[in-house]
Design a protein around this motif. Structure first.
Motif: not given
Length: 303
Positions: A72-95
């Motif tokens: 929901g958050v990822v899709q809302r970023l596009s729905l609201d046209g967020v202009a700045h980059p958003v960086v996502a960190h997560y455990p690499a084993s969970g790609r």
């Protein structure tokens, strides 16, 4: 503005009063969204926080109560046209899990979401605002805690600046150069300022006690930490890879934490005041038992 916006405080199962996890650290012009569990998008709306406030997403691990709100958050970023980059960190084993969550349903993706998986302990990002680092925790799946450290600086003393006749743009020139010539005399920065310790924040979720917990918490101004169980259920905590309120408070006491924020509570405990009482028995600093939609300001700078 530096504050923690609490979006959810439940553990595996939400309750009538506690949503799944979700925490937004507002740090000046940056917004760190930690562990967006199910319902995070709506909780942000209820808290009055726009998704455009998010500049980084930090997942500790891929158990559902810490990540099922990501689509929901990822899709809302596009729905609201967020202009700045958003960086996502997560455990690499969970790609694979992140890919599934990111593309859980079809949508028109226009936001600039940049994945930077965490493969091990170390610095994830650094800049003038501070350093973001991660350390591996001890849970039943791979998990990482996060720490953000502002560089140390100096606090200008108005009375000393005035005594030396320094004002306006000259203050900035002195800060950048380290010294300034005033009426033929060199005034050093240390003559008109004192050291100022950078603020520090740590986020520790599902884990048993381990060295990484203490390293992350060392000397922080605010420690947001899970306290899923009470001490009476310490055996359960150990078996399921969690902390008790007493253990979380002992970390804060040992590490010189200024403000302890307890969260991630099991639904088995209807009375949250018990967590505060258990923590207060071993930690004499400020204790906050997190509540959904509450805002917790970072403590003021150390003098």
């Amino acid at each position: 503005m530096r504050e923690l916006v609490v979006l959810g405080t439940a553990s595996q199962a939400p309750t009538r009063t506690r949503n799944h996890n979700g925490y937004l650290l507002r740090w000046d012009d940056q917004g760190f969204l930690f562990d967006p569990g199910e319902g995070t998008q709506r909780q942000m709306l209820r808290a009055g926080v726009a998704v455009s406030a998010v500049t980084r997403i930090c997942l500790t691990h891929f158990h559902g109560d810490h990540c099922l709100g990501l689509p929901g958050v990822v899709q809302r970023l596009s729905l609201d046209g967020v202009a700045h980059p958003v960086v996502a960190h997560y455990p690499a084993s969970g790609r694979e899990y992140f890919a599934r969550l990111r593309h859980a349903t079809p949508f028109r993706e226009v936001a600039d979401l940049r994945e930077e998986p965490v493969a091990g302990d170390g610095v994830l990002a650094s800049g003038p605002a501070g350093v973001l680092e991660a350390r591996r925790l001890d849970h039943r799946v791979e998990a990482f805690g996060y720490r953000f450290t502002e560089p140390d600086g100096r606090r200008m003393l108005p009375e000393r600046l005035a005594a030396h006749g320094i004002a306006g743009p000259d203050v900035g020139r002195l800060q950048r150069a380290g010294e300034l010539v005033v009426d033929g005399r060199v005034v050093g920065l240390d003559e008109v300022s004192v050291p100022r310790r950078g603020q520090r924040f740590a986020f520790v979720m599902d884990t048993r006690l381990c060295d990484a917990v203490f390293a992350l918490a060392d000397g922080v101004d605010m420690l947001v930490i899970e306290s899923t169980f009470l001490a009476e259920d310490e055996a359960l905590a150990r078996d399921y890879g969690h902390l008790t309120a007493r253990q979380a408070a002992s970390v804060a006491a040992r590490c010189g934490v200024r403000q302890l924020v307890l969260t991630h509570f099991s639904q088995r405990y209807p009375d949250p005041s018990r967590f505060a009482a258990e923590a207060a028995a071993v930690f004499d600093g400020e204790i906050v038992v997190a509540q959904d939609l509450s805002r917790v300001p970072l403590p003021s700078r150390r003098s």
